[in-house]
Design a protein around this motif. Structure first.
Motif, PDB file in Angstrom:
ATOM      1  N   SER A  43       0.838  -1.198   0.000  1.00 52.45           N
ATOM      2  CA  SER A  43       0.000   0.000   0.000  1.00 52.45           C
ATOM      3  C   SER A  43       0.871   1.245   0.000  1.00 52.45           C
ATOM      4  O   SER A  43       2.101   1.180   0.102  1.00 52.45           O
ATOM      5  CB  SER A  43      -0.914  -0.009   1.221  1.00 52.45           C
ATOM      6  N   ALA A  44       0.226   2.406  -0.087  1.00 56.43           N
ATOM      7  CA  ALA A  44       0.936   3.683  -0.132  1.00 56.43           C
ATOM      8  C   ALA A  44       1.692   3.970   1.163  1.00 56.43           C
ATOM      9  O   ALA A  44       2.543   4.862   1.192  1.00 56.43           O
ATOM     10  CB  ALA A  44      -0.045   4.812  -0.423  1.00 56.43           C
TER      11      ALA A  44
ATOM     12  N   PRO B 166       7.907   2.828  -1.999  1.00 61.43           N
ATOM     13  CA  PRO B 166       7.521   2.194  -3.262  1.00 61.43           C
ATOM     14  C   PRO B 166       8.664   1.477  -3.975  1.00 61.43           C
ATOM     15  O   PRO B 166       8.503   1.046  -5.110  1.00 61.43           O
ATOM     16  CB  PRO B 166       7.044   3.389  -4.087  1.00 61.43           C
TER      17      PRO B 166
ATOM     18  N   TYR C  75       2.167  10.467   2.647  1.00 66.75           N
ATOM     19  CA  TYR C  75       1.121   9.579   2.150  1.00 66.75           C
ATOM     20  C   TYR C  75      -0.141   9.760   2.982  1.00 66.75           C
ATOM     21  O   TYR C  75      -0.112  10.255   4.114  1.00 66.75           O
ATOM     22  CB  TYR C  75       1.559   8.110   2.215  1.00 66.75           C
TER      23      TYR C  75
ATOM     24  N   LEU D 187      -2.511   7.258  -1.531  1.00 62.85           N
ATOM     25  CA  LEU D 187      -1.666   7.983  -2.470  1.00 62.85           C
ATOM     26  C   LEU D 187      -0.406   8.434  -1.737  1.00 62.85           C
ATOM     27  O   LEU D 187      -0.476   8.973  -0.627  1.00 62.85           O
ATOM     28  CB  LEU D 187      -2.397   9.196  -3.045  1.00 62.85           C
ATOM     29  N   ARG D 188       0.739   8.200  -2.385  1.00 62.61           N
ATOM     30  CA  ARG D 188       2.025   8.595  -1.825  1.00 62.61           C
ATOM     31  C   ARG D 188       2.730   9.523  -2.811  1.00 62.61           C
ATOM     32  O   ARG D 188       2.778   9.245  -4.013  1.00 62.61           O
ATOM     33  CB  ARG D 188       2.900   7.364  -1.570  1.00 62.61           C
TER      34      ARG D 188
ATOM     35  N   PRO E  72       0.048   5.757  -6.439  1.00 61.40           N
ATOM     36  CA  PRO E  72      -1.265   5.379  -5.896  1.00 61.40           C
ATOM     37  C   PRO E  72      -1.310   3.896  -5.553  1.00 61.40           C
ATOM     38  O   PRO E  72      -0.537   3.089  -6.080  1.00 61.40           O
ATOM     39  CB  PRO E  72      -2.221   5.703  -7.050  1.00 61.40           C
ATOM     40  N   SER E  73      -2.238   3.526  -4.683  1.00 61.74           N
ATOM     41  CA  SER E  73      -2.483   2.118  -4.367  1.00 61.74           C
ATOM     42  C   SER E  73      -3.967   1.936  -4.070  1.00 61.74           C
ATOM     43  O   SER E  73      -4.627   2.851  -3.575  1.00 61.74           O
ATOM     44  CB  SER E  73      -1.646   1.655  -3.171  1.00 61.74           C
TER      45      SER E  73
ATOM     46  N   THR F 103      -1.011  -1.287  -7.505  1.00 61.83           N
ATOM     47  CA  THR F 103      -0.019  -0.364  -6.953  1.00 61.83           C
ATOM     48  C   THR F 103       0.925   0.079  -8.062  1.00 61.83           C
ATOM     49  O   THR F 103       1.123  -0.628  -9.055  1.00 61.83           O
ATOM     50  CB  THR F 103       0.819  -0.995  -5.821  1.00 61.83           C
TER      51      THR F 103
END
Length: 822
Positions: free
Chosen positions: A227-228, A232, A506, A522-523, A549-550, A568
């Motif tokens: 997830s964010a 990443p 994030y 969202l990151r 995004p995730s 993701t």
């Protein structure tokens, strides 16, 4: 591929239909049928009585009061919250239990018609006076817990890896493959991130995995679509290695001794103390590993005139490592709502590769064969140190919390490679030596905030700064045949400084509505990177903003059937040495050059998962699609100006596409035999351009794993694992197929305080690494195999200050308790 996709959809639809084919029960006379439907949810929260912390993975089992029949059950999440859905009105009792705690029972639990939710409130478990060996015995098989964004694999039961490292553990878990040199791939990609207890490590992924003793690992989290909230980095995702820690009150510990063939031996010790106010642990490990093997290769280079230069080699190789580390941690519970923790790790890594190869060299011009001996030795080592400080504040016991983390990591690097050629007469005709050295430091500051808005909705947000600095000096020496000394070559000596700062933020929101669960995030990241070439007075800068995004979604069809999907976006950033534009001689026939213009890879990853429990068995099926933009490949070509030298470099070659399915089937065939089958089937395509030539290559790849556990008698377990990896392609060639079979037998003594495990790895000597590079001007074939079989013996002793309690009988353990471990 269209046929495969239709088959997967039909398979999912069949299981969905099967899971819903349940015969409805009758209703009580005089009752509104709508009020007697199984649509009521029982919820609550589980905490430890001593430190007020939530208890994750506690088993909650619901029984009918009238006849003590088990009705349903579930496990608690990381906040201690559990939910049991689809309950009919009636009278029940509830059992709550977790290893290391006394079982808690709620005797009278009434569920009235017309209710939607029955909240049993906060449940506090009391630590039980249990001997630690009882805790370890419970994990006598691999278990996988599926969560919305990860799989959690309990690895304490892997007898075949008891004397090995994390790499040996990874051979037997879903989604991961390992070759005989210890190189790890996650769903076919060697680009992934390794975390230790949720924290990044300054060492390379394969380095740290080859050094962590398997006996110190509690479980491994496989996060293929993070997830964010997570960094990443990594094409294929994250492997989060959770180390063992004390969960019981008082003093306890584990001692492991191991030894085996070809001077393999080691030990590790973990001692812990915990009470209601603080906990502390100290861990030490030392291991020596030696692996011998054979190598052979064939290489044909063609110059622009069409002349060929061929080199064949064959001989012995050896790989050894002697890692050791000291790890310590301390947690202080300032109040029921505040915790302060710190951890320190110091270690040393020392690895050595060597080979003695007999070479044959000839060309198409004069066709004269030349024979000589090539001796190579590569050493890599240095110390590493890490310090982390954590602070957690809970606003209440509903999961509303603020978590701050700060860490410092540093390592020294001392790499040296020596290659020299000997004539058959014994004289050294030429030789080269290269050195790479320099420190690296990493600072991280992170704040995470979690706010459960209600029982079904949650908001999360956080910020982080990563500050990385490193220096690297490269020196090259040539052997002087007259003086017998290595002389420095100033023209090929360089110094480089790296600075990389990444600032990120994030936010995530998740909610559940009935059977549906959704999580979105969202990151954003800002990257500032500077590479300075000191001796050339040049620099390369990057200032870049990226968004990641995730999205995760789950659908709980029934308590035994679940669907999950996710998307993701990820990044694979260039490593430091990829950016060095210098020519570095690795040996007399190989040079390496980086590329400061290399672009990061951006990955779009999609997943769809299906999970089905069938009695005491479990089946999971996952479909995934991964698109890699700016694909980075290690490529080879003929070095300009030399007809018999290969240039190894890094390049963005185009895109690659992976579409596959992954399955796992857990079957308890009898009381004494259980089988775990795993497989990964995927189609791989790579398209792009290199050196002005377009290419389009692809292959259908698959690997399987079969793990069998046999309980021969009380305290004796036999485990047999086998694995097969199919052929796979690269931008310039292919990797050949391979398979291995491992076996172990485990016996407990002294009322299970001591355990002996005998392991035999690669029983039939079939493990190998074989790969081919084939271009217009270069053909290269390489083959390597290691010593086999490898035999190891592990002795484990558990101690603490608790009196032994009687273990539950298998007949009294619930069916759902077994299932909840998956």
């Amino acid at each position: 591929m269209k046929t495969n996709f239709i088959t997967i959809i039909l398979f999912l639809a069949t299981f969905c239909t099967f899971s819903n084919a349940q015969e409805p029960r009758g209703n009580r006379p005089g009752m509104n049928p709508q009020m007697m439907k199984a649509n009521i949810t029982i919820t609550g929260k589980v905490f430890s009585k001593n430190n007020q912390k939530p208890v994750e993975y506690a088993n909650i089992i619901l029984f009918r009061k009238q006849d003590s029949t088990q009705v349903n059950g579930n496990i608690s999440d990381k906040n201690g919250i559990f939910k049991i859905t689809k309950v009919r009105p009636g009278r029940y009792f509830l059992d709550i239990q977790f290893m290391g705690f006394a079982k808690k029972r709620i005797e009278r639990l009434g569920v009235r018609p017309g209710s939607d939710i029955v909240d049993v409130g906060e449940i506090y478990l009391t630590p039980e006076m249990v001997n630690m060996d009882e805790v370890l015995v419970e994990a006598d098989r691999i278990s996988v817990a599926f969560q919305i964004d990860k799989k959690v694999v309990n690895v304490g039961s892997q007898a075949v890896a008891a004397s090995g490292t994390a790499v040996d553990v990874l051979e037997n878990i879903p989604s991961v493959t390992v070759d005989i040199e210890g190189n790890v791939s996650l769903r076919g990609s060697e680009n992934f991130t390794v975390l230790i207890d949720g924290r990044p490590t300054i060492l390379e992924p394969n380095e740290i995995l080859q050094q962590l003793p398997a006996s110190k690992i509690e479980n491994i989290e496989i996060i293929t679509n993070p997830s964010a909230k997570f960094d990443p980095d990594g094409v294929a995702g994250i492997l989060n290695v959770i180390m063992k820690k004390n969960k019981l009150e008082g003093i306890s510990g584990i001692i492991n001794l191991n030894g085996g063939t070809n001077k393999k031996y080691g030990t590790d010790v973990l001692v812990s103390y915990r009470n209601h106010k603080y906990s502390a642990f100290l861990s030490l490990d030392y291991n020596q590993r030696n692996f011998s093997g054979q190598r052979r290769s064939e290489r044909i280079l063609t110059n622009l005139s069409g002349d060929t230069y061929q080199t064949n080699s064959e001989g012995d190789g050896n790989f050894s490592m002697v890692p050791y580390s000291i790890r310590s941690g301390f947690e202080y519970f300032i109040s029921p709502m505040d915790m302060l923790g710190l951890g320190v790790t110091f270690g040393n890594r020392s690895m050595k590769r060597s080979s003695d190869l007999m070479y044959e060299e000839f060309n198409s011009i004069d066709n004269i064969k030349k024979e000589y001996l090539s001796i190579d030795e590569t050493k890599r080592g240095g110390n590493y140190f890490s310090f982390n400080l954590d602070y957690q504040h809970k606003f209440n016991n509903d999961g509303h919390e603020l978590l701050g983390k700060a860490s410092f990591n540093t390592r020294s690097g001392d790499d040296e490679s020596i290659n020299y050629l000997k004539e058959l007469s014994g004289e050294i005709s030429e030789g080269q030596k290269s050195k790479e050295s320099g420190p690296s430091t990493d600072y991280r500051f992170k704040i995470d905030y979690t706010w459960p808005l209600n029982k079904t909705d949650k908001f999360e947000a956080g910020i982080q700064s990563r500050l990385d600095n490193s220096n690297e000096d490269n020196d090259v020496f040539n052997f002087n045949t007259e003086t017998g000394e290595y002389e420095i070559q100033e023209l090929f000596c360089h110094s480089t400084e790296y600075q990389k700062n990444i600032h990120s933020a994030y936010s995530m929101y998740s909610f559940a509505r009935g059977r549906l669960g959704i999580q979105g995030g969202l990151r954003g990241e800002y990257t500032n990177r500077l590479v300075e070439l000191i001796d050339e007075d040049k620099s390369h800068k990057i200032n870049r903003v990226d968004l990641f995004p995730s999205a995760h979604i789950s659908w709980k069809q029934t308590e035994r059937t679940q669907f999950m999907g996710s998307y993701t976006r990820r990044i694979h950033r260039p490593r430091g040495y990829w950016l060095e534009p210098y020519i570095t001689w690795r040996d007399a026939y190989t040079v390496r050059q980086g590329n400061p213009a290399i672009k990061p890879e951006y990955i779009d990853s999609y997943e769809l998962s299906f999970l089905q429990y069938i009695g005491k068995n479990m089946f999971s099926l996952e479909a995934y699609r991964r698109i890699n933009n700016n694909k980075v490949e290690r490529v080879q070509s003929v070095y300009e100006g030399y007809d018999d030298v290969i240039l190894q470099s890094i390049a963005n070659v185009g895109k690659d596409y992976t579409f596959g399915t992954e399955f796992m089937l857990r079957m308890n065939l009898t009381k004494w035999w259980s089988v775990n089958l795993m497989g990964n089937l995927y189609d791989y395509q790579i398209k792009g351009e290199f050196n002005g030539q377009e290419f389009d290559n692809g292959s259908f790849n698959w690997n399987t794993r079969a793990n069998s556990d046999f309980k021969l008698k009380t305290g004796t377990t036999l485990q047999i694992n086998s694995g097969y990896n199919s052929r796979s392609v690269t931008a310039q060639g292919e990797r050949k197929a391979s398979y291995r079979v491992n076996m172990a037998i485990k016996q407990s003594f002294m009322k299970k305080k001591m355990t002996a495990t005998l392991q035999v790895r690669d029983i039939f000597g079939t493990g190998k690494r074989e790969y081919v590079t084939d271009t217009d001007r270069l053909y290269s074939y390489n083959y390597m195999e290691r010593e086999a079989p490898v035999i190891m013996l592990n002795l484990r002793y558990n101690f603490n200050n608790y009196r032994e309690t009687k273990k539950r009988s298998q007949e009294n353990s619930s069916e759902f308790e077994m299932e909840s471990e998956f």
